[in-house]
Motif scaffolding. Structure first.
Motif, PDB file in Angstrom:
ATOM      1  N   ILE A  62       0.829  -1.208   0.000  1.00  0.00           N
ATOM      2  CA  ILE A  62       0.000   0.000   0.000  1.00  0.00           C
ATOM      3  C   ILE A  62       0.863   1.257   0.000  1.00  0.00           C
ATOM      4  CG2 ILE A  62      -1.673   1.331   1.343  1.00  0.00           C
ATOM      5  CD1 ILE A  62      -2.968  -1.243   2.183  1.00  0.00           C
ATOM      6  N   ASN A 100       3.391   1.746  -1.542  1.00  0.00           N
ATOM      7  CA  ASN A 100       3.893   1.983  -2.894  1.00  0.00           C
ATOM      8  C   ASN A 100       2.844   2.629  -3.797  1.00  0.00           C
ATOM      9  OD1 ASN A 100       5.318  -0.956  -2.075  1.00  0.00           O
ATOM     10  ND2 ASN A 100       6.692   0.610  -2.904  1.00  0.00           N
ATOM     11  N   GLY A 101       1.710   2.979  -3.217  1.00  0.00           N
ATOM     12  CA  GLY A 101       0.670   3.653  -3.971  1.00  0.00           C
ATOM     13  C   GLY A 101       0.979   5.132  -4.125  1.00  0.00           C
ATOM     14  N   GLY A 133       3.949   5.672  -6.941  1.00  0.00           N
ATOM     15  CA  GLY A 133       2.621   5.108  -7.124  1.00  0.00           C
ATOM     16  C   GLY A 133       2.035   5.366  -8.493  1.00  0.00           C
ATOM     17  N   SER A 165       0.716   1.882  -8.521  1.00  0.00           N
ATOM     18  CA  SER A 165      -0.610   1.840  -7.896  1.00  0.00           C
ATOM     19  C   SER A 165      -1.637   0.973  -8.631  1.00  0.00           C
ATOM     20  CB  SER A 165      -1.157   3.262  -7.718  1.00  0.00           C
ATOM     21  OG  SER A 165      -1.324   3.892  -8.974  1.00  0.00           O
ATOM     22  N   ILE A 196      -1.784  -2.654  -7.272  1.00  0.00           N
ATOM     23  CA  ILE A 196      -1.919  -2.876  -5.831  1.00  0.00           C
ATOM     24  C   ILE A 196      -3.394  -2.768  -5.454  1.00  0.00           C
ATOM     25  CG2 ILE A 196      -1.209  -2.099  -3.539  1.00  0.00           C
ATOM     26  CD1 ILE A 196       1.201  -0.741  -4.915  1.00  0.00           C
ATOM     27  N   HIS A 197      -3.873  -3.732  -4.659  1.00  0.00           N
ATOM     28  CA  HIS A 197      -5.262  -3.720  -4.220  1.00  0.00           C
ATOM     29  C   HIS A 197      -5.327  -4.033  -2.728  1.00  0.00           C
ATOM     30  CE1 HIS A 197      -5.631  -4.159  -8.574  1.00  0.00           C
ATOM     31  NE2 HIS A 197      -6.830  -3.621  -8.439  1.00  0.00           N
ATOM     32  N   SER A 198      -6.311  -3.425  -2.103  1.00  0.00           N
ATOM     33  CA  SER A 198      -6.389  -3.506  -0.646  1.00  0.00           C
ATOM     34  C   SER A 198      -7.072  -4.765  -0.148  1.00  0.00           C
ATOM     35  CB  SER A 198      -7.146  -2.282  -0.100  1.00  0.00           C
ATOM     36  OG  SER A 198      -8.454  -2.223  -0.657  1.00  0.00           O
ATOM     37  N   TYR A 249      -3.110   7.228   0.593  1.00  0.00           N
ATOM     38  CA  TYR A 249      -2.582   6.359  -0.457  1.00  0.00           C
ATOM     39  C   TYR A 249      -3.706   5.970  -1.425  1.00  0.00           C
ATOM     40  CZ  TYR A 249       1.824   5.885   2.048  1.00  0.00           C
ATOM     41  OH  TYR A 249       3.026   6.142   2.660  1.00  0.00           O
ATOM     42  N   HIS A 250      -3.445   6.175  -2.700  1.00  0.00           N
ATOM     43  CA  HIS A 250      -4.418   5.841  -3.747  1.00  0.00           C
ATOM     44  C   HIS A 250      -3.891   4.623  -4.502  1.00  0.00           C
ATOM     45  CE1 HIS A 250      -6.662   9.771  -3.525  1.00  0.00           C
ATOM     46  NE2 HIS A 250      -5.518  10.109  -2.925  1.00  0.00           N
ATOM     47  N   ILE A 251      -4.650   3.537  -4.474  1.00  0.00           N
ATOM     48  CA  ILE A 251      -4.222   2.290  -5.105  1.00  0.00           C
ATOM     49  C   ILE A 251      -5.382   1.708  -5.910  1.00  0.00           C
ATOM     50  CG2 ILE A 251      -2.505   1.727  -3.354  1.00  0.00           C
ATOM     51  CD1 ILE A 251      -4.544  -0.151  -2.086  1.00  0.00           C
ATOM     52  N   SER A 277     -11.239   6.224  -4.301  1.00  0.00           N
ATOM     53  CA  SER A 277     -10.460   7.354  -4.806  1.00  0.00           C
ATOM     54  C   SER A 277     -11.197   7.981  -5.987  1.00  0.00           C
ATOM     55  CB  SER A 277      -9.060   6.896  -5.224  1.00  0.00           C
ATOM     56  OG  SER A 277      -8.347   7.944  -5.839  1.00  0.00           O
TER      57      SER A 277
END
Length: 265
Positions: free
Chosen positions: A38, A40-41, A52, A56, A59-61, A111-113, A165
């Motif tokens: 995260i 790295n977003g 990111g 980004s 990457i998923h939460s 953080y935007h992912i 986001s």
């Protein structure tokens, strides 16, 4: 450009499948080895957050977050590589980078992912580009995208859902529209199979259309006029009343014997 521009290739299935499988592989690495990607977003307006822009989308939460992005990516990427095969790679690369940069500029301090920004790029590009071309197959594709993903437009506005986001969605929508102007409009034309589809077609010269009158009734063609050929008179100079006698020899041996029998002069 003719309709045969749309061709099914391995990329239509291979690229979307590989892209989505790679997203699942990254998520598996997080679960299997306890990584936390995260950070790295995209962190807006920070130097470290610029990484990111590239990382980004991968990457998923959560599993639900990844699943919700996987299906649209498979559908939209397949449509992109089928209908816009030459532009597809550039749209993906520029879409990720440019939408990420805008998110980095306008985003909240968080953080935007996720690949949703790329999804909005694809939806926006496919929709607006199809309308611009005014080609019936691409317009139909645009309408299909509206039916399937038209409801996504609400998530580009703030305060609709605080957990997503909206900045990334809005950035993707804007970049998708911008890319439609960056890539030149492709001219499409229908493949001409029949003479009557040609712009210079004249029905008066068509043998089939000549069999119908002004009211559409079938008529017989007029019989062609028979033109008698004029007799050619032979010049009397080339005529003769003298009989010509020809002596035919059967073989070469007889010719040689005949020549030997002649006296020398």
């Amino acid at each position: 450009m003719e309709e045969n521009h749309f061709k099914f290739t391995n990329a239509v299935v291979g690229v979307p499948l590989f892209f989505v499988l790679f997203l699942w592989f990254v998520y598996w690495l997080e679960i299997r080895f306890g990584f936390d990607f995260i950070e790295n977003g995209i962190m807006p307006r920070t130097f470290s957050g610029l990484q990111g822009v590239v990382f980004s989308p991968f990457i998923h939460s959560s599993l639900e977050h990844l699943y919700n992005n996987s299906i649209p990516l498979l559908v939209l990427l397949a449509a992109l590589f089928f209908f816009y095969s030459k532009e597809a790679l550039g749209i993906i690369v520029y879409g990720i980078l440019l939408s990420g940069i805008i998110t980095w500029i306008i985003g909240r301090a968080s953080y935007h992912i996720g690949a949703s920004g790329l999804i909005y790029v694809l939806v926006s590009f496919i929709f607006f580009k199809g309308i611009q071309t005014q080609y019936y197959r691409l317009v139909a594709l645009s309408l299909t995208v509206v039916v399937l993903y038209g409801g996504m437009v609400w998530y580009v506005f703030p305060k609709v859902d605080e957990t997503i986001s909206w900045e990334g969605h809005l950035s993707g929508l804007i970049i998708g529209l911008v890319l439609t102007f960056f890539y030149k409009k492709t001219e499409f034309k229908k493949v001409i199979k029949y003479d009557w589809e040609r712009p210079d077609y004249n029905p008066l010269d068509d043998k089939f259309m000549q069999r119908f009158d002004e009211n559409g009734n079938f008529v017989n063609l007029p019989k062609p006029e028979i033109i008698e050929e004029e007799k050619i008179e032979i010049n009397p100079f080339f005529l003769s009343n003298i009989n010509v006698v020809y002596d035919f020899v059967e073989n070469q041996v007889a010719i040689n014997e005949k020549n030997e029998s002649k006296p020398e002069s």
